[in-house]
Scaffold this motif. Structure first.
Motif, PDB file in Angstrom:
ATOM      1  N   THR A  18       0.848  -1.190   0.000  1.00 49.94           N
ATOM      2  CA  THR A  18       0.000   0.000   0.000  1.00 49.94           C
ATOM      3  C   THR A  18       0.887   1.245   0.000  1.00 49.94           C
ATOM      4  N   GLY A  19       0.275   2.381  -0.304  1.00 48.14           N
ATOM      5  CA  GLY A  19       1.005   3.631  -0.262  1.00 48.14           C
ATOM      6  C   GLY A  19       0.158   4.753  -0.799  1.00 48.14           C
ATOM      7  N   LYS A  20       0.816   5.836  -1.194  1.00 47.16           N
ATOM      8  CA  LYS A  20       0.092   6.963  -1.780  1.00 47.16           C
ATOM      9  C   LYS A  20       1.013   7.738  -2.707  1.00 47.16           C
ATOM     10  N   ASP A  21       0.386   8.441  -3.645  1.00 43.48           N
ATOM     11  CA  ASP A  21       1.059   9.382  -4.522  1.00 43.48           C
ATOM     12  C   ASP A  21       0.588  10.778  -4.140  1.00 43.48           C
ATOM     13  N   VAL A  22       1.517  11.699  -4.054  1.00 43.60           N
ATOM     14  CA  VAL A  22       1.203  13.111  -3.828  1.00 43.60           C
ATOM     15  C   VAL A  22       1.799  13.852  -5.015  1.00 43.60           C
ATOM     16  N   LEU A  23       0.963  14.636  -5.726  1.00 47.98           N
ATOM     17  CA  LEU A  23       1.451  15.227  -6.967  1.00 47.98           C
ATOM     18  C   LEU A  23       0.767  16.528  -7.318  1.00 47.98           C
ATOM     19  N   SER A  24       1.406  17.235  -8.213  1.00 49.95           N
ATOM     20  CA  SER A  24       0.825  18.370  -8.926  1.00 49.95           C
ATOM     21  C   SER A  24       0.876  18.012 -10.396  1.00 49.95           C
ATOM     22  N   ALA A  25      -0.104  18.495 -11.170  1.00 51.92           N
ATOM     23  CA  ALA A  25      -0.156  18.120 -12.581  1.00 51.92           C
ATOM     24  C   ALA A  25      -0.726  19.249 -13.423  1.00 51.92           C
ATOM     25  N   THR A  26      -0.334  19.233 -14.700  1.00 50.98           N
ATOM     26  CA  THR A  26      -0.953  20.110 -15.688  1.00 50.98           C
ATOM     27  C   THR A  26      -1.405  19.253 -16.864  1.00 50.98           C
ATOM     28  N   PHE A  27      -2.521  19.637 -17.450  1.00 53.37           N
ATOM     29  CA  PHE A  27      -3.088  18.954 -18.604  1.00 53.37           C
ATOM     30  C   PHE A  27      -3.061  19.957 -19.748  1.00 53.37           C
ATOM     31  N   ASN A  28      -2.235  19.690 -20.762  1.00 51.22           N
ATOM     32  CA  ASN A  28      -2.025  20.642 -21.864  1.00 51.22           C
ATOM     33  C   ASN A  28      -1.672  22.032 -21.331  1.00 51.22           C
ATOM     34  N   GLY A  29      -0.875  22.072 -20.264  1.00 49.60           N
ATOM     35  CA  GLY A  29      -0.397  23.337 -19.715  1.00 49.60           C
ATOM     36  C   GLY A  29      -1.308  24.003 -18.702  1.00 49.60           C
ATOM     37  N   GLN A  30      -2.490  23.451 -18.475  1.00 45.80           N
ATOM     38  CA  GLN A  30      -3.427  24.025 -17.511  1.00 45.80           C
ATOM     39  C   GLN A  30      -3.399  23.205 -16.224  1.00 45.80           C
ATOM     40  N   SER A  31      -3.280  23.881 -15.085  1.00 43.09           N
ATOM     41  CA  SER A  31      -3.201  23.187 -13.800  1.00 43.09           C
ATOM     42  C   SER A  31      -4.485  22.418 -13.524  1.00 43.09           C
ATOM     43  N   VAL A  32      -4.325  21.152 -13.135  1.00 37.77           N
ATOM     44  CA  VAL A  32      -5.479  20.339 -12.750  1.00 37.77           C
ATOM     45  C   VAL A  32      -5.398  19.930 -11.280  1.00 37.77           C
ATOM     46  N   GLU A  33      -4.293  20.162 -10.669  1.00 39.91           N
ATOM     47  CA  GLU A  33      -4.099  19.873  -9.252  1.00 39.91           C
ATOM     48  C   GLU A  33      -3.556  21.130  -8.609  1.00 39.91           C
ATOM     49  N   ASN A  34      -3.976  21.403  -7.409  1.00 43.23           N
ATOM     50  CA  ASN A  34      -3.444  22.553  -6.702  1.00 43.23           C
ATOM     51  C   ASN A  34      -2.985  22.085  -5.337  1.00 43.23           C
ATOM     52  N   GLN A  35      -1.797  21.564  -5.293  1.00 43.35           N
ATOM     53  CA  GLN A  35      -1.267  20.918  -4.097  1.00 43.35           C
ATOM     54  C   GLN A  35      -1.239  21.850  -2.892  1.00 43.35           C
ATOM     55  N   PHE A  36      -1.029  23.128  -3.104  1.00 43.11           N
ATOM     56  CA  PHE A  36      -0.826  24.024  -1.967  1.00 43.11           C
ATOM     57  C   PHE A  36      -2.132  24.494  -1.348  1.00 43.11           C
ATOM     58  N   SER A  37      -3.179  24.740  -2.134  1.00 45.58           N
ATOM     59  CA  SER A  37      -4.426  25.227  -1.547  1.00 45.58           C
ATOM     60  C   SER A  37      -5.400  24.099  -1.226  1.00 45.58           C
ATOM     61  N   ASN A  38      -5.229  22.917  -1.825  1.00 40.84           N
ATOM     62  CA  ASN A  38      -6.140  21.811  -1.563  1.00 40.84           C
ATOM     63  C   ASN A  38      -5.358  20.503  -1.625  1.00 40.84           C
ATOM     64  N   PRO A  39      -4.559  20.191  -0.571  1.00 45.79           N
ATOM     65  CA  PRO A  39      -3.678  19.028  -0.650  1.00 45.79           C
ATOM     66  C   PRO A  39      -4.401  17.696  -0.844  1.00 45.79           C
TER      67      PRO A  39
END
Length: 158
Positions: free
Chosen positions: A76-97
């Motif tokens: 078991t485990g987890k992934d913590v990430l930030s991502a962009t889809f075609n240059g647009q942010s889809v994850e906002n790690q800092f405001s909504n972890p």
């Protein structure tokens, strides 16, 4: 190409293979590596770009990700990430972890290959683990998800 050039290439390849075979570790003893779930334990940094094709995406797209895997040593485990889809942010790690954290499950075979999945997203990946567990390489297995990451280094035992 001249014969001399071919001989030089052959000698160079032979020396390279000989040096690889002479690396210290399990190869000296003649024993193959033996990996278990516990081989993967700790935090591993990752980053890369995936190409998404149908059926993973309606059209060809790019997904850029950066983050870390945490493997618990028990499958078991987890992934913590930030991502962009075609240059647009889809994850906002800092405001909504919580949006950027995904539970994972993984397997490790005795030959140090394995898989990991992100059940909530329906994603599957192949794993290739260094026998000491210090590095891993990931390849996407989900149809339409073209990705190779690594080697990803362990940066913390927890």
């Amino acid at each position: 190409m001249k014969r001399v050039d071919l001989w030089m290439i052959g000698i160079g390849l032979s020396l390279s293979v000989g040096l690889l075979a002479a690396e210290p570790g399990y190869a000296e003893k003649g024993d193959p590596p033996k990996c278990t779930l516990a081989t993967l334990q700790g935090r591993y940094l990752f980053g890369g770009i995936a190409t998404l094709l149908p059926p993973a995406s309606g059209e060809q797209s790019l997904l850029a990700v950066a983050g870390y895997h945490i493997f618990n040593g028990d499958g078991t485990g987890k992934d913590v990430l930030s991502a962009t889809f075609n240059g647009q942010s889809v994850e906002n790690q800092f405001s909504n972890p919580d949006r950027s954290e995904f539970n994972i499950n993984y397997t490790v075979n005795p030959d140090c290959s394995g898989t990991y999945t992100v059940p909530s997203e329906g994603l599957s990946f192949g794993l290739f683990v260094a026998p000491d567990g210090d590095e891993l390489i990931v390849i996407g297995l989900t149809p339409g998800f073209v990705l190779v990451q690594g080697p990803n280094k362990r940066v913390s035992p927890k």
